[in-house]
Scaffold this active site. Structure first.
Site, PDB file in Angstrom:
ATOM      1  N   GLY A 209       1.017  -1.218   0.008  1.00  0.00           N
ATOM      2  CA  GLY A 209      -0.193   0.104   0.101  1.00  0.00           C
ATOM      3  C   GLY A 209       0.851   1.252  -0.037  1.00  0.00           C
ATOM      4  O   GLY A 209       1.973   1.169  -0.342  1.00  0.00           O
ATOM      5  N   ASN A 210       0.149   2.395   0.389  1.00  0.00           N
ATOM      6  CA  ASN A 210       1.162   3.681   0.412  1.00  0.00           C
ATOM      7  C   ASN A 210       0.419   4.482   1.479  1.00  0.00           C
ATOM      8  O   ASN A 210      -0.559   4.077   2.011  1.00  0.00           O
ATOM      9  CB  ASN A 210       1.043   4.305  -0.955  1.00  0.00           C
ATOM     10  N   ARG A 211       1.165   5.589   1.749  1.00  0.00           N
ATOM     11  CA  ARG A 211       0.670   6.333   2.860  1.00  0.00           C
ATOM     12  C   ARG A 211      -0.640   7.339   2.614  1.00  0.00           C
ATOM     13  O   ARG A 211      -0.683   8.200   3.554  1.00  0.00           O
ATOM     14  CB  ARG A 211       1.844   7.240   3.355  1.00  0.00           C
ATOM     15  N   ALA A 277      -4.311   7.713  -4.728  1.00  0.00           N
ATOM     16  CA  ALA A 277      -2.747   6.978  -4.922  1.00  0.00           C
ATOM     17  C   ALA A 277      -2.996   5.602  -5.243  1.00  0.00           C
ATOM     18  O   ALA A 277      -2.907   4.931  -4.430  1.00  0.00           O
ATOM     19  CB  ALA A 277      -1.756   7.366  -3.813  1.00  0.00           C
TER      20      ALA A 277
END
Ligand code: CTP
Length: 401
Positions: A209-211, A277
């Site tokens: 995943g990402n932030r 994102a």
């Protein structure tokens, strides 16, 4: 739709004035800021103290504030303050005075000086309501652009039964919401937004995943809703509640789910904003059960995901506006311009992690918007809510042209 709307509530001398307390509460519950003006006759039915306590503001009923000291209340300021002047209940006498342009009470003087739209919710006995004089007054007011919230039928204070009761507070609040929505500049426009990160499974419990917090996309959804648009928000996993008033809210996990949801809703949208994102790649062979420590691969093979923004750019019609984001660590302007072209977007919003307070997880952002026609607009560091307003204002020129 009533969020941050300033409603000046005028109360005139009818038994229905007791319902105005409930109405003030209901409008506030839906986000409006309410101030109250009462006629002298209304004060016989409900005390200003009740309304002042409910709204947290003094109630206005007189031209003078303190006769001994010669101070006066500025009816012009009140008229300018309001986004709408709602007179509920409006008696037959009040309607007649409004038609005449009378200014012999504080409430009527506010009516004459208000620049905002005026709305009346009549309340009277059935014969007074059907009297040709009242009906003519109502049609004159309607011709002048005054909004009329029709009275409802039922038992009346006189003991008679028929049409004349002031509409119920909930119905008046519904009417006001619809009216603000219809009057809003993006009323009837559909806006599709992707927001948040995507999670690409490695196994049944792990993911890549990402932030991304989703805050920017959600703030944009709210800004579009405020302008009356029908917002369809497709969100990856985030810790945020769906914005109030969102037309459709779709929760997804993976880039593929987001792509499917976004493409299925693209046709018929006026604006599509890719604020998510989205993971650029996903594990090729995710396990559908949890992998134990000893089973974890030394390397995870990845395959590219589908690009939603590029697919929108490729499929858009001339009337659709497509907007993307570029979060860059370096070479921001060049990357943003290349994405604008590569993905056939109309606008790219650039934010750089090099700027303090900008990017993922923060409550603020600093952006530059690049347009297809070569124009660019640079903005200062602001809250994401304010950034969303800047983006929407920049887009409005194109959407409404
Ligand atoms: N985007 C998208 N679907 C994807 C990848 C990106 O819709 N699968 C959108 C993002 O929502 C954003 C824009 O494309 O609006 C740019 O995203 P970014 O990750 O910066 O672009 P990439 O094409 O992945 O470019 P790179 O990673 O090489 O910078």
């Amino acid at each position: 739709m009533l969020e941050n709307k300033r409603i000046l509530l005028g109360i005139t001398g009818s038994i229905a004035a007791y319902k105005s307390a409930l109405l003030a509460r209901e409008l506030q519950r839906r986000g409006a800021e309410v101030r109250v003006v009462m006629s002298q006759a209304a004060i016989d039915f409900i005390t200003p103290l009740t309304l002042a306590t409910l709204t947290g503001h003094r109630v206005y009923s007189d031209f003078t504030e303190n006769k001994d000291q010669g101070t006066w209340t500025n009816h012009v300021d009140l008229g300018l303050w309001a986004d709408a002047f709602l007179i509920a209940p409006a008696t037959a006498q009040t309607l007649s005075s409004m038609v005449q342009g009378s200014g012999d009470s504080f409430l009527l003087a506010v009516h004459l000086s208000s620049r905002c739209p005026v709305i009346v919710a009549p309340a009277m006995d059935l014969d007074m309501f059907t009297h040709p004089a009242t009906q003519e007054n109502l049609s004159t007011l309607a011709q002048r652009g005054v909004g009329i919230i029709e009275p409802e039928s039922g038992p009346l204070a006189s003991g008679l039964d028929g049409k004349g009761r002031m509409a119920e507070p909930e119905h008046i609040a519904d009417w006001m919401e619809k009216w603000f929505r219809d009057a809003a500049p993006l009323s009837g426009r559909r806006v599709l937004i992707t927001a948040g990160p995507t999670h690409e499974p490695i196994d049944a419990v792990r993911f890549i995943g990402n932030r991304s917090s989703g805050k920017m996309g959600y703030a944009l959804a709210e800004a579009f809703i405020q302008l009356g648009a029908d917002v369809l928000l497709i969100s990856g996993p985030v810790q945020l509640n769906p914005p109030a008033g969102v037309h459709e809210f779709v929760k997804v996990e993976t880039a593929q789910d987001m792509y499917d949801a976004a493409m299925a809703r693209f046709e018929g949208c006026d604006v599509a904003v890719a604020a998510a994102a989205v993971a650029d790649a996903r594990p090729t062979t995710p396990s559908d059960r949890k992998l134990h420590k000893g089973e974890l691969p030394a390397a995870i093979a990845l395959e590219p995901t589908l690009d939603i923004l590029a697919a929108w750019g490729k499929n858009k019609t001339p009337t659709q506006t497509v907007v993307g984001f570029a979060l860059e660590t370096d070479n921001g302007e060049a990357s943003a311009k290349s994405k604008l072209e590569r993905k056939q977007a109309d606008f790219i919003v650039l934010n750089t992690t090099a700027d303090e307070g900008a990017g993922f997880g923060t409550d603020t952002n600093r952006i530059t918007i690049f347009e297809k026609n070569g124009d660019s607009h640079k903005f200062e560091l602001k809250s994401k809510a304010k950034v969303a307003e800047d983006i929407v204002t920049t887009l409005l020129k194109r959407i409404l042209s």
